[in-house]
Enzyme design. Structure first.
Site, PDB file in Angstrom:
ATOM      1  N   LYS A 378      38.596  39.456  41.731  1.00  0.00           N
ATOM      2  CA  LYS A 378      39.595  38.447  42.290  1.00  0.00           C
ATOM      3  C   LYS A 378      40.859  38.778  41.663  1.00  0.00           C
ATOM      4  O   LYS A 378      41.266  38.942  40.484  1.00  0.00           O
ATOM      5  CB  LYS A 378      38.884  37.179  42.212  1.00  0.00           C
ATOM      6  CG  LYS A 378      37.469  36.750  42.795  1.00  0.00           C
ATOM      7  CD  LYS A 378      37.997  36.746  44.313  1.00  0.00           C
ATOM      8  CE  LYS A 378      36.532  36.445  45.080  1.00  0.00           C
ATOM      9  NZ  LYS A 378      35.975  35.158  44.941  1.00  0.00           N
ATOM     10  N   ARG A 413      28.381  36.383  41.547  1.00  0.00           N
ATOM     11  CA  ARG A 413      28.498  37.275  42.374  1.00  0.00           C
ATOM     12  C   ARG A 413      29.186  38.676  42.114  1.00  0.00           C
ATOM     13  O   ARG A 413      30.562  38.152  41.630  1.00  0.00           O
ATOM     14  CB  ARG A 413      28.988  36.810  43.684  1.00  0.00           C
ATOM     15  CG  ARG A 413      28.911  37.765  44.765  1.00  0.00           C
ATOM     16  CD  ARG A 413      29.789  36.989  46.194  1.00  0.00           C
ATOM     17  NE  ARG A 413      29.503  37.783  47.306  1.00  0.00           N
ATOM     18  CZ  ARG A 413      30.729  38.527  47.677  1.00  0.00           C
ATOM     19  NH1 ARG A 413      31.585  38.462  46.878  1.00  0.00           N
ATOM     20  NH2 ARG A 413      30.522  39.225  48.916  1.00  0.00           N
TER      21      ARG A 413
END
Length: 436
Positions: A378, A413
């Site tokens: 991210k 994840r």
């Protein structure tokens, strides 16, 4: 209260199996026993233990589970032997290394002594690698012959070189079947490459495969359901049976009710929705099923979410919103036991918001649902360290996964499954508890 006898099974492994490292083998073996009808009612922590007798063999991963079943003792033994073979167990000389060892160590208060089965296990009282995990789940259980409790037997045993490992979260491996995902767009947008990638992720240790056909990166445009299904349908269909046989879940990352229905019909075993089932049709599709459902928090939509995220108190607001979404799902007929929460790092969040939510994982878990953290690659990682493409955020992604594990996340994840698995394994061992 159950009238069935309390049955204890010890698991051990110190060689890799077809499912990976010993600790992964134990995880799959518990799933295999459950799939064959044993009801797992409790499981201990994993332990890292020195071989007995001491030797140059690799150290063992050990665990004990409590199960319920109508099977008789010898029927349980036959099932254990069957599952051992499933994981490649080859019987050779005594005390040899092994891919999986399953022992029926107690069957209620029964005492059995036959040529092929002795219960309770005859050396239970001297084996800390059995007693330590057994003490996790039944410290006051009494040996039917000696009358000693597990707690007392453990205190009298040699506990040197027995280490309780810290629990690690499940690993959800990302399979983006899209041309434009932020981290790996276009690498796996053909069915053949996506299927091969998913199989590699299973080999690397993924517990869940998260298959998506619509990019939801900041600024992305919606994809119609026919295009989405054309991308992921062949992948889900090709993997569903294989994943089930390898005791993995196939998750479909979608916000579209029609795609959810098609995915479930094709064998998907989990749904991951970034909108937390905002569409009533999605709730209707899932109400009649028994698959786990991940509800994610997002402020706005993918096109607008990162323009100006704003919260008065990000942790309390995200927590409250997820709680409301869970209550709505339950009212729609979806069992609360099937719900998972995802705070949605990067989905309408600033750097500070992401860090606060990751740190607040324990507060999210107090709602009573498992928590998934998706921090892999991210953009907040570059905010902490330096600018660079998503593919160069491995170190930050692994650090975030360890931080999530430390705070009790139930799953992470990730794109880089092998590296994350190894990092979590070492963290788990270092942070574990020595029993000596």
């Amino acid at each position: 209260m159950s009238s069935l006898p309390m049955i204890f099974i010890a698991l051990g492994a110190n060689l890799p199996s077809r499912e990976g490292a010993p600790r992964e083998t134990l995880r799959r073996a518990v799933s295999a026993l459950a799939s064959h009808g044993l009801i797992v009612v409790a499981r201990s922590r994993l332990y890292l233990t020195e071989p007995v007798p001491r030797s140059r063999q690799p150290w063992y991963a050990n665990q004990v589970i409590a199960v319920e079943t109508q099977l008789a003792p010898h029927e349980v033994l036959a099932l254990l032997l069957k599952v051992e073979l499933l994981f490649g167990r080859e019987r050779s000389e005594r005390n040899a290394s092994r891919t999986l060892d399953l022992d029926l160590i107690a069957y209620g208060q029964e005492v059995i002594a036959t040529s092929d089965l002795i219960v309770p296990h005859p050396r239970m009282h001297e084996r800390a690698f059995v007693l330590a995990p057994l003490a996790d789940i039944a410290p006051d259980w009494r040996h039917p012959i000696t009358g000693e409790t597990v707690r007392a037997m453990l205190a009298a045993s040699d506990r040197a070189n027995v280490r309780a490992l810290r629990p690690v979260p499940l690993l959800m491996g990302v399979v983006n079947v899209t041309p434009d995902s932020f981290s790996d767009g276009g690498r796996y947008d053909a069915a053949e490459t996506a299927i091969a990638h998913a199989r590699a992720l299973m080999d690397d240790g993924a517990d869940i495969l998260d298959i998506g056909g619509e990019s939801t990166r900041p600024g992305s445009k919606p994809v119609d359901v026919e295009t989405e299904w054309a991308r992921i349908g062949p992948v889900v269909s090709a993997l569903a049976k294989e994943a089930r046989e390898r005791f993995r879940l196939v998750s479909v990352d979608t916000r579209h009710a029609k795609t959810m229905a098609r995915a479930l019909a094709a064998g998907a075993s989990m749904i991951n929705d970034i909108t937390a089932l905002d569409d009533p049709a999605s709730r209707e599709v899932l109400a009649g099923t028994d698959v786990p459902v991940i509800l994610m928090h997002m402020q706005g939509d993918p096109q607008s979410m990162q323009l100006s995220p704003c919260y008065q108190d990000v942790v309390n607001e995200v927590r409250s919103e997820l709680d409301r979404k869970c209550e709505r799902a339950i009212r729609a007929g979806i069992a609360g036991s099937r719900l998972w929460l995802d705070p949605g790092l990067g989905f309408g969040k600033t750097l500070e918001h992401n860090l606060a939510l990751l740190d607040a994982t324990p507060q999210l878990r107090t709602l009573g649902y498992p928590v998934l953290i998706g921090a892999s690659r991210k953009s907040f990682i570059r905010g902490v360290d330096r600018e660079g493409p998503a593919s160069e955020r491995l170190g930050g992604s692994v650090a975030a996964a360890i931080s999530a594990a430390q705070r009790g996340a139930d799953a992470v994840r990730v794109h880089d499954v092998a590296e994350t698995r190894q990092a979590l394994a070492v963290w788990s061992a270092v942070e574990g508890q020595a029993m000596a």
